[in-house]
Each structure stands twice: as C-alpha cells, then as structure tokens.
Design an enzyme around this catalytic site. Structure first.
Site, PDB file in Angstrom:
ATOM      1  N   ALA A 416       0.851  -1.191   0.000  1.00  0.00           N
ATOM      2  CA  ALA A 416       0.000   0.000   0.000  1.00  0.00           C
ATOM      3  C   ALA A 416       0.883   1.235   0.000  1.00  0.00           C
ATOM      4  O   ALA A 416       2.094   1.165   0.241  1.00  0.00           O
ATOM      5  CB  ALA A 416      -0.910   0.007   1.226  1.00  0.00           C
ATOM      6  N   MET A 417       0.257   2.393  -0.277  1.00  0.00           N
ATOM      7  CA  MET A 417       0.945   3.684  -0.228  1.00  0.00           C
ATOM      8  C   MET A 417       0.020   4.699   0.416  1.00  0.00           C
ATOM      9  O   MET A 417      -1.150   4.816   0.057  1.00  0.00           O
ATOM     10  CB  MET A 417       1.336   4.141  -1.637  1.00  0.00           C
ATOM     11  CG  MET A 417       1.970   5.525  -1.677  1.00  0.00           C
ATOM     12  SD  MET A 417       3.489   5.631  -0.708  1.00  0.00           S
ATOM     13  CE  MET A 417       3.568   7.392  -0.387  1.00  0.00           C
ATOM     14  N   GLU A 418       0.580   5.465   1.367  1.00  0.00           N
ATOM     15  CA  GLU A 418      -0.208   6.306   2.265  1.00  0.00           C
ATOM     16  C   GLU A 418      -0.554   7.676   1.715  1.00  0.00           C
ATOM     17  O   GLU A 418      -0.721   8.622   2.483  1.00  0.00           O
ATOM     18  CB  GLU A 418       0.569   6.510   3.573  1.00  0.00           C
ATOM     19  CG  GLU A 418       1.835   7.369   3.467  1.00  0.00           C
ATOM     20  CD  GLU A 418       3.108   6.616   3.178  1.00  0.00           C
ATOM     21  OE1 GLU A 418       4.189   7.188   3.343  1.00  0.00           O
ATOM     22  OE2 GLU A 418       3.019   5.431   2.773  1.00  0.00           O
ATOM     23  N   ASN A 419      -0.697   7.848   0.412  1.00  0.00           N
ATOM     24  CA  ASN A 419      -1.007   9.166  -0.136  1.00  0.00           C
ATOM     25  C   ASN A 419      -2.087   9.849   0.706  1.00  0.00           C
ATOM     26  O   ASN A 419      -3.127   9.258   0.997  1.00  0.00           O
ATOM     27  CB  ASN A 419      -1.497   9.030  -1.576  1.00  0.00           C
ATOM     28  CG  ASN A 419      -0.574   8.200  -2.430  1.00  0.00           C
ATOM     29  OD1 ASN A 419       0.620   8.404  -2.445  1.00  0.00           O
ATOM     30  ND2 ASN A 419      -1.134   7.233  -3.133  1.00  0.00           N
ATOM     31  N   GLU A 452      -1.032   2.225   7.145  1.00  0.00           N
ATOM     32  CA  GLU A 452      -1.211   3.354   6.223  1.00  0.00           C
ATOM     33  C   GLU A 452      -1.966   4.510   6.877  1.00  0.00           C
ATOM     34  O   GLU A 452      -1.696   5.682   6.582  1.00  0.00           O
ATOM     35  CB  GLU A 452      -1.946   2.894   4.955  1.00  0.00           C
ATOM     36  CG  GLU A 452      -1.241   1.785   4.186  1.00  0.00           C
ATOM     37  CD  GLU A 452       0.233   2.065   3.923  1.00  0.00           C
ATOM     38  OE1 GLU A 452       0.587   3.228   3.652  1.00  0.00           O
ATOM     39  OE2 GLU A 452       1.035   1.110   3.993  1.00  0.00           O
ATOM     40  N   GLU A 474       8.239   5.438   8.838  1.00  0.00           N
ATOM     41  CA  GLU A 474       7.998   4.008   8.657  1.00  0.00           C
ATOM     42  C   GLU A 474       8.099   3.232   9.974  1.00  0.00           C
ATOM     43  O   GLU A 474       7.351   2.288  10.197  1.00  0.00           O
ATOM     44  CB  GLU A 474       8.978   3.430   7.629  1.00  0.00           C
ATOM     45  CG  GLU A 474       8.818   4.004   6.228  1.00  0.00           C
ATOM     46  CD  GLU A 474       7.425   3.814   5.639  1.00  0.00           C
ATOM     47  OE1 GLU A 474       6.639   3.013   6.188  1.00  0.00           O
ATOM     48  OE2 GLU A 474       7.120   4.468   4.624  1.00  0.00           O
TER      49      GLU A 474
END
Length: 1035
Positions: A416-419, A452, A474
């Site tokens: 996943a990516m926390e945009n 996230e 992180e």
C-alpha cells in the site's frame, strides 16, 4: 518480457520515438496562434541595409547610421518572448530545444500526429557555445553547477502548484500543464527542478502579478540527476515571487512507478485504470516539480478524462465541467501544505462504498465493481472509520482532510501507499471475503490498513526533512500496526506478544550481519534513497520506538508524541526534533533523561548488542554484565574496516529479574553503558536464576553462563508459567540465534524445545517455528536430515494429537473468539505436516481429494494454505493441474494468493521449472506476485537450485522490471540466496556478482555474507548438532 520490449509495443509513442523526433525537428511546431507560438519562430535578426550615400552628403550618412543604431536597440529591448523547449526526456543537454513530442498526448486518442519540423541550427550552435562557456566558468570556480548536485539548489522554494492533466486511456498517454509559484531566496538565473521521462513542450517564466515575462535563454535536461534546467537571461530577484509555466506530455507507463496503468477483467472485458506511485522519487515522472520532502507546497489539481471514467485525487472534487464530446474535467479542492511524494491521482471506472467518522470525515473504498458488489471492501471500510477515530483520540490531532479514499488496485509495487487522502492498496491487502479468508489473512489486511492510516499523521502531516530519517515515518507506522490492532482486537495482545516474532526476531536476523547499516543513514544522491527503505528502517525503527516507549513509560511517550505532531504539523521534522520533544515530556513528569544521547547510539550505529550476564563465583550477589556487538559470522569483514566490532557501545536499558521454581521477582532496570560492569543483585540465591530483557522490550539479545541456562531450561520443564509468554518466546529465539552465531552450544536451543509439549500458548510455538525454519533450511539437503526431522516430530507429536484439526467453519464468524487457540493449532499442524507427520499428510490428502471429487471446498479456512501445499507436495501432477485451474478461475484475492504459493510446493522439478517460466508472464502472474513465486520455489529443497539458476539467467529481465521499486530487488536477491549453503553455491554467487550488470549492490553484499555464514555454520557446527541429536534420540 523485458521492460524495453514492453515499451516497444506501446502505441502510439515510445521514448525512442520521442528522442528521434526531437533530434530531427527544427523550428516551429505548428502551434495555434497566441503567445506560445511566439517561441516557435526564429530569433529576430538584424538585417543589413544598403544605404546609398552621396559623397557630398556626409552629414546625412552620419544621421542615417545613428537612426539605424537607435532602431536596432529599441527592437532588441522590445523583443520579449516566451522560450520554448523540446528535449528528449533522458537525452543529453541540448541547446534551446525546439523539438516536439508527438501530438498524441495532447489530442483525443486516435488523432493523427503532426509531421516533424526542423530546429534552427544557428540557434542551437549559439546555445551550445553558451553552454560550453558556462561549464568552463563552473570549472574555474571549482564548483559543481547547480543541476549536477545531488540535491536541488536552495535558492528557490515552491509555494503552490496548479496542475492540469488530460488522461488519454485509449492510447495510454497524458498531457499536463503545471504552473508553479516560486519564492526567490537567493538571486539566480537558473531554475532547477526535477523532471524525468517526459517531453517538455514549452516553458514560460513571468513575474507574479506583473505583465511581461522573464526571458528564457535556453533549457535542457540533465539525466544524471533527473532534473530540468531553465536558464534565464537575468537573475531572479530575492524576495520576489515568480510563476513558472511548463507544458509537457508523457506516457501512462506499463510499469509500477510514476503515473502507470493497470487492468482487470470484468464480464470478459479487459478494463484499464491509471494510478500514481510517487514515493520516494517518482513524482518527477508525472509532472515537473521540486521532488524532495522539504519542499512542501499547496496543490490545485484538475484532471480531464473521458466521461466513462472517474478521477480521484488527495482532495474532494470541487466542480466538474462536462464537455459535449464525452469528456469531463474534475477540479479538486486545494490541498494543505504537502510534499510531492504523497500527492496522488487515479483515473478508473471503479465503484465505491462509503462511511463517515464521528468527526465528519468521509471514508470511501473504491474497487472493481464486482468486488464492491460482493462486499469485499466492507471490512476495510469499517475498520478505517474506527481507526481514524482511534488516532484522533490517541494523538489529540484531528485528521486534516475532509475525506479519505481507499483505492484497491490489481497491480501495485507495494502492499500500500499512504497518499494523503487517497491511500492506494494492492487488492490482496485490502479486499477480504469473509467466507473464504483465514484469520491470518484478516490479520494481514488489518495491519496494512492500520499502518497506512498512521502515516496520515506520521509522514503526511509531519514529514521527515530528508530520506535519511525515513524510519521516523515508517518505524512509527510499523509500531502502530500492533498498537492499532490491539485497539480493534484487545484480546490479541499484538504489541506485547506478536510484535516479538513478527518484528523484533525478524529484523534481528538482518541486523546481525556485518553488512547491516544504521537505521539513520546518510543519503547523498537519488540512487541512495531506495536502499534506505528496508526492514532496518521499518522493523528496527519500530523496535527502537517500542524500547523507547517502555523505558519512558507509555503515557509519557504518548504525551510526547502529541506535542511532536502539534508543533510540526504541516511541516518537516528530523530525529533531533523528536528527541527534544520527548526529553521535554520526561522533564514535565520529573524525569531527566537525555533522549538524544541515548538514542543516537541506537540510530547512528548499525547492529545491536548481546548482553552477557555471568555469576561471580567469588562474591555473593554480584554479577558481571558485559556488552559486545552481536554478529552471526565473526569472520565477516566489517562494513567499516576502520571500526572493529569492539568499538561499538550502547546505553542499554537492561531490565532484570530473579526467579526460582515458583516465583519471579519484580523487574529492575540497570543502565549498562560500559563494556563490562559489576552489579549487586539482592536475593540472588544458589538455586535462583536470572532473566534479562524482561518481555523483550529492549533491542538486544541476552546470553548467560551455562549454569544459568540450565536453571532456565529446568524451570521451563517443571513450571513454564512462572515465566511470562513473552519471556518464554524471547528465550527460545535468543537461544537458537546465539547457537547459530556460535555463542552457545548447539544443543541448548533444542533442549529448550522439549518443554513445548506442555506449552498451550501460541507465541512460544510461533517463536520456535520461526527459529527452526532457517535451521531446517541449513539441513534439508544433508544426508542426515532425517535425524533432525525425527527429533522435531517427537517434540510436536503430543501437542498435535491434543489439538487435532479444526472443523469446517464456513458458517462461523471470521474473527473467532479464541484467536490464540486457533493460531496455536495452525502452527502445530504446519510443523507436523512440514516435518512429515503421517496423520497430518493423510488428513491433507483426504481433504484435497474430497475437494477434487465433490468440487466443494470444505477445507477449514485457517489451514487451507497448509493443506494445499501438502497436497501438491505429496500427490500427483493432476493435483497440481487442479490447483493451477483453481488459481485461474477464482476471483477472491485471498484465495488466489495461497493457491499460487501452493503450486511452488511440488516435488516435481519439471512443474517447478514450468511455474518459474510462467511467473514472468504478466498476463498469468501479476508483476508483484512473480517475486513471491521465485522465492517460494527457492525455499523448496527440490527447487532451490532451479530458482537460483533461473534468477541468474533472468537477472537482466528481473532487474529491469523491479530495479526502481523499493524492496522488490532486495527481497528477490535475499529470498533466492538466503538458504544457499555449500562452497559451490558460494562460488557461483561470487562469480555471478562479478559478471552481472545492474543495481542491488547492497543486497548482493548482504547475500554473500549470509551464504558465507551458512557455509561457516555447516563447517563448524553441523556435526556437533547431529552428534547431539543421535544421542538424544537413542535415550
């Protein structure tokens, strides 16, 4: 298929086409009339005039000359125009740059491309001369020019981006116009910003709120640092604001980074979507920008797309403008101050479900229409709402945006990516079907979401100044995976228990190598950034934060975090900002600890210590405590030759307790800061044992004299419950790893295992299973492996019989009341089947046969992966083909994952080779799953050499596909090599490294050390272990 091959097949534009066209074209681009067309024309030239002058009219001649000079000067002063540039995205710096990309990215799909046009050679020659002169000037100064430096120059600061995009999904191109408001800090005639793999069509620089422009002398790309340079005719003035306007276009890549495309099949039709992945340095592939975390700005985004799609970004849609030709433009609200790497957008035809938090935050989950219809996103949606409320209460800082979208995509480089406001997840980490998902899968989905969401505060709201402190975001997100899951499921004890096996024990394996690195490491250039995103940053960062929280006290730690987020919100922070805030929090409760002094030793030094506690035989109640750096292979060359292992020193918060057969004392804390210290321990009687690092809250291992180890083993055998669950798990892991590194005799950990037949808690079994795994892989190809196998089966047999198999629970709630019991049963069944328990094998074969004959899957959810793998391993090729068919037919992402992994369990080398070759076909196996296939084949003793051979033969393809993606290359290199353990395999590895081309140098260095340690263990300790096992089995 190689990356380059994929690009060649992309309609309608390729990078090579772009470069060739740019090189061939000259002059005007056929732009419509207007100010942008002015830059396309040739430079105004002073024409020669023939003036007939009568000899007698000398005065008239003089007047004429003066008039001509005056006219020429006025013409030059008034010749303000826009400068246009056209350079191939990765081409060498070119003068002026009036080439052009194909018009495909600026027109509706299918439109004809305009013919190429020529560039004015004279102008190119002039600019080239100017460039050479400037290069010489910088050389004379003995300075790197600003575009050649690893970091952007600091003379400009972006304040706001206005970004307008048009996405053409039919030919996978997009065009963009970005307007950047710039603040000038120091005068300069250079604008240097990031841009990579795109084609710049036009550039304009104008002074904000004033008419007229600042003349552009020339522009060029500098590929070495992935920047685009605008050279001006004059310097920008300090404390003035300017607007930089760039028009560009590029491809929607068939990769995993930047603005890329993915696809899925619905009702037999393949559908496409476009989504972004900008972290850490890939925003520059989607728009020209200042692509460093420190350059926070506000963003206003507009996306034009076909009306059959919808668009998403960080903020809600403000207005949508519909056009008559079936296109729509979505204008999004302006963002708060944010860094480029978590800006995001997507163009897709998904549907969604929605919920709202108590504070009014709208939460939506977008996914494929069939997944939304099945309710596969409902679990994620519901826990997201609860978690936002949890974080708002814990941090005392509200969630900062009006909405949060969760986007489930089929293809993504990471879990996943926390945009900020638009978090993107790969489907198998967010979609969950309760009827076919195990507890383990639910736990995985839960923890990814918790991670996230924590980033919305640690990372998005407060961002590290630079990538050297990536662990600041992180590490916190990884730590809060366990804290947040405990909030959702209080009985699971994640932070106190599962953290040990899943984080602490795992990262200590990696950090025990001489080739490790500090959690904070220097990052000089873009190529260094990728390597800081590894388990050291994530898991060691989390372990250090947990240690810090425990010695500070959790309530004080929480108060310090609240202050840290409040002080630095919408800004950037470095590790010293955190240390100072936490030190102040301690002072407020009357404690004085210099957090920076303590934690710098843990974050700026690699590795970790092993504490050795020895009883003093001459003096009662006195113990000797010493520390040294723990390494698995003492023969390994240190990463820093100037600094031996003896120079490492830590301030260690050692908690210690004294116990006997029926009681353990309360813990005391001793700060150990010297190589060796003497300490008096009250009530230390002859029959008492010592235990250090209570509940493994510290990031270090503890060793004892053999007498104390014997007392602890005796305690476990007689009454293991005197020791806490966490302490039992910690002893098991420390013993196995101390023995593997040669600090302990090989029999000690195996003797500790004997008590497990009475162990009813999951965590010690899980610790033992994880510790046995690398030992099993060291032995699984040896001729005496059956001796080790038999010993493990004896330890497992009684608990396997007690627990039995789970019943089919398709009609029961996914989250069962007895999580610990079900996970214990699963762990024991896995060990029994893995080491060849006959009943376990029969049960797995029966369940698989029933599924095949009835076409009804009645295999209990929590052990499906074990049954699938065991069945494929034991049974014939028809079972493999059946699992392969089910892998293709299922639409449930959780089921697809375990079916694919089961195929790697076969004993048939032909099938394993077939699977390896199929793994590189993106139509069969998703790009992000191919790595797991190769690694799982490498873990199979029948396939280890096949995977290693495949890896070497396909390295160029694999490196091209995954080289830029964080984790992927390092995960692949480690997974394929970590269990190689012969002299021949070590030679093959070293020879391959000498001959290979491409990155991952750090990963290969680590691989060599790991294999050397494996070979060393085989040479020094294998026979010692087998001798003890033979003796033990005959008793």
């Amino acid at each position: 298929m190689a990356l380059e091959e994929k690009r060649e097949k992309r309609p309608p534009v390729t990078p090579m086409m772009i470069e060739e066209e740019a090189a061939l074209r000259n002059g005007s681009r056929g732009l419509p009339p207007g100010p942008w067309a002015e830059a396309a024309g040739p430079r105004p030239r002073t024409t020669e005039r023939h003036i007939a002058v009568h000899k007698r009219l000398v005065l008239g001649f003089a007047v004429s000359i003066l008039a001509l000079l005056a006219v020429t000067m006025i013409a030059v002063l008034l010749s303000v125009r826009f400068e246009e540039c056209g350079a191939a995205a990765d081409g060498p710096p070119r003068a002026g740059g009036n080439g052009s990309l194909s018009g495909a990215a600026r027109q509706p799909p299918g439109a004809e491309q305009p013919p190429g046009q020529s560039e004015e050679e004279a102008r190119g020659g002039e600019a080239a001369e100017e460039e050479e002169e400037e290069e010489e000037e910088w050389q004379r100064r003995r300075e790197l020019p600003p575009w050649a430096r690893p970091r952007l120059p600091r003379h400009l600061r972006p304040l706001h981006y206005n970004l307008m995009l048009s996405a053409f999904m039919e030919n996978f191109t997009f065009s963009g116009e970005v307007n950047v408001q710039l603040e000038v800090r120091n005068a300069s005639r250079y604008i240097v910003l990031h841009a990579h793999r795109m084609h710049i069509e036009a550039v304009r620089v104008a002074e904000d709120k004033l008419a007229g422009g600042v003349r552009v002398a020339r522009t060029f790309f500098y590929p070495q640092t992935q920047v685009f340079v605008v050279v001006l005719n004059r310097s920008l003035e300090v404390q003035r604001s300017y607007n930089l306007k760039i028009i560009y276009n590029a491809l929607i890549e068939n990769e995993l980074l930047g603005f890329f495309r993915s696809s899925y099949v619905l009702h037999g039709e393949r559908r496409f979507l476009g989504v972004t992945q900008f972290s850490p340095t890939h925003a520059r592939k989607a728009f020209p920008c200042f692509d460093e975390p420190i350059y926070k700005a506000t963003f206003k985004i507009s996306i034009r797309h076909q009306a059959t799609y919808l668009s998403l970004s960080n903020m809600p849609v403000e207005t949508s403008v519909f056009e008559e030709d079936g296109w729509v433009t979505d204008h999004f609200s302006q963002t708060p101050l944010m860094s480029t790497y978590y800006l995001a957008w997507a163009v897709c035809n998904f549907t969604y479900r929605e919920t709202v938090t108590k504070s009014g935050v709208v939460v939506r989950l977008y996914a494929r229409p069939d997944a939304i219809r099945r309710g596969s996103g409902d679990y994620a949606l519901n826990i997201t709402r609860r978690l936002i409320e949890f974080y708002e209460d814990y941090f005392k800082v509200p969630y900062s945006l009006p909405k949060l979208d969760l986007l489930a995509v089929p293809k993504h480089p990471y879990a996943a990516m926390e945009n900020w406001g638009l978090s993107v997840f790969v489907e198998q980490r967010i979609l969950l079907d309760p009827s076919i998902s195990s507890i383990l899968y639910l736990l995985d989905v839960t923890m990814v979401i918790v991670h996230e969401l924590c980033h919305q505060w640690f990372g998005d709201l407060v961002t590290p100044v630079w990538w050297e402190d990536v662990w600041l975001k992180e590490g916190f997100a990884h730590y809060f995976e366990f804290v947040g899951t405990d909030y959702l499921y209080p009985g699971w004890n994640m932070e106190k228990q599962r953290f040990l096996t899943d984080v602490l024990h795992e990262v200590m394996l990696l950090d025990g190598l001489a080739s490790s690195h500090p959690v904070s490491q220097e990052v000089q250039q873009a190529s260094d950034i990728d390597r800081v995103f590894d388990w050291i940053a994530y898991k060691k960062g989390a372990a250090l934060i947990r240690m810090l929280a425990n010695f500070m006290g959790h309530s004080v730690f929480q108060m310090g975090l609240q202050d840290y987020l409040t002080i630095h919100k919408y800004g950037n922070a470095a590790r010293n900002d955190l240390w100072n805030t936490l030190s102040k929090a301690l002072k407020r409760v009357g404690k004085s600890v210099n957090i920076q002094e303590v934690m710098d030793q843990w974050t700026l030094q690699m590795g970790y210590p092993v504490i050795t506690i020895l009883g003093n035989e001459t003096t009662d109640n006195i113990i000797v405590i010493s520390q040294e750096r723990f390494v698995y292979d003492s023969d390994a060359k240190p990463k820093d030759p100037a600094r031996g292992d003896n120079s490492y020193l830590w301030q260690i918060p050692l908690t210690i307790a004294v116990g006997n057969t029926s009681h353990i004392s309360s813990e005391a804390i001793i700060w150990v800061s010297n190589k060796s210290e003497h300490h008096r321990i009250p009530a230390l009687e002859e029959a008492s044992w010592l235990l250090g690092n209570i509940n493994q809250t510290g990031y270090f291992r503890v060793n004892y004299d053999i007498r104390n180890w014997r007392l602890l083993i005796n305690q476990l055998t007689r009454n293991h419950e005197v020791l806490s669950v966490s302490n039992r798990a910690g002893l098991i892991d420390d013993a196995f790893n101390l023995a593997r590194a040669g600090y302990l005799p090989q029999n000690i950990p195996l003797e500790i295992m004997r008590y497990l037949s009475e162990e009813k808690d999951f965590l010690p079994w899980h610790a033992a299973s994880r510790a046995l795994y690398p030992l099993d892989k060291l032995l699984d190809r040896t001729e005496n492996y059956n001796i080790f196998n038999e010993y493990i089966l004896r330890q497992v047999a009684s608990m396997y019989l007690k627990l039995g198999w789970p019943t089919n629970n398709l009609n029961k709630s996914l989250v069962q009341a007895s999580y610990q019991h079900e996970e214990l049963r699963r762990e024991v069944i896995m060990l029994a089947c893995s080491f060849g328990n006959k009943h376990c094998h029969q049960q797995a074969a029966t369940l698989i046969s029933d599924w095949i004959s009835s076409n009804r899957n009645r295999i209990p959810l929590n052990v499906r992966d074990i049954v699938y793998c065991t069945g494929v391993s034991l049974m014939d090729e028809d079972v493999w083909e059946f699992i392969w068919m089910k892998f293709h037919s299922t639409t449930a992402v959780s089921e697809k994952k375990i079916l694919l992994e089961a195929l790697t369990c076969s004993d048939d080398r032909n099938l394993l080779n077939r699977l390896l070759n199929l793994s590189l076909n993106s139509e069969v196996v998703l790009d992000q799953d191919a790595i797991d296939v190769i690694i799982h084949v490498a873990r199979n003793p029948h396939g280890r050499d096949l995977a290693w051979k495949f890896f070497r033969e396909k390295w160029k393809i694999l490196n091209a596909r995954y080289g830029e993606a964080l984790f992927m290359n390092s995960k692949l290199v480690s997974g394929v090599t970590e269990f190689l353990n012969t002299e021949g395999e070590l030679r093959e590895l070293k020879n391959f490294i000498k001959s290979y081309e491409g990155g991952a140098a750090v990963s290969f260095s680590r691989a060599v050390e790991t294999v050397e340690a494996n070979v060393r263990w085989q040479r020094l300790y294998k026979e010692e272990l087998f001798q003890w096992l033979r003796k033990s089995l005959t008793q």
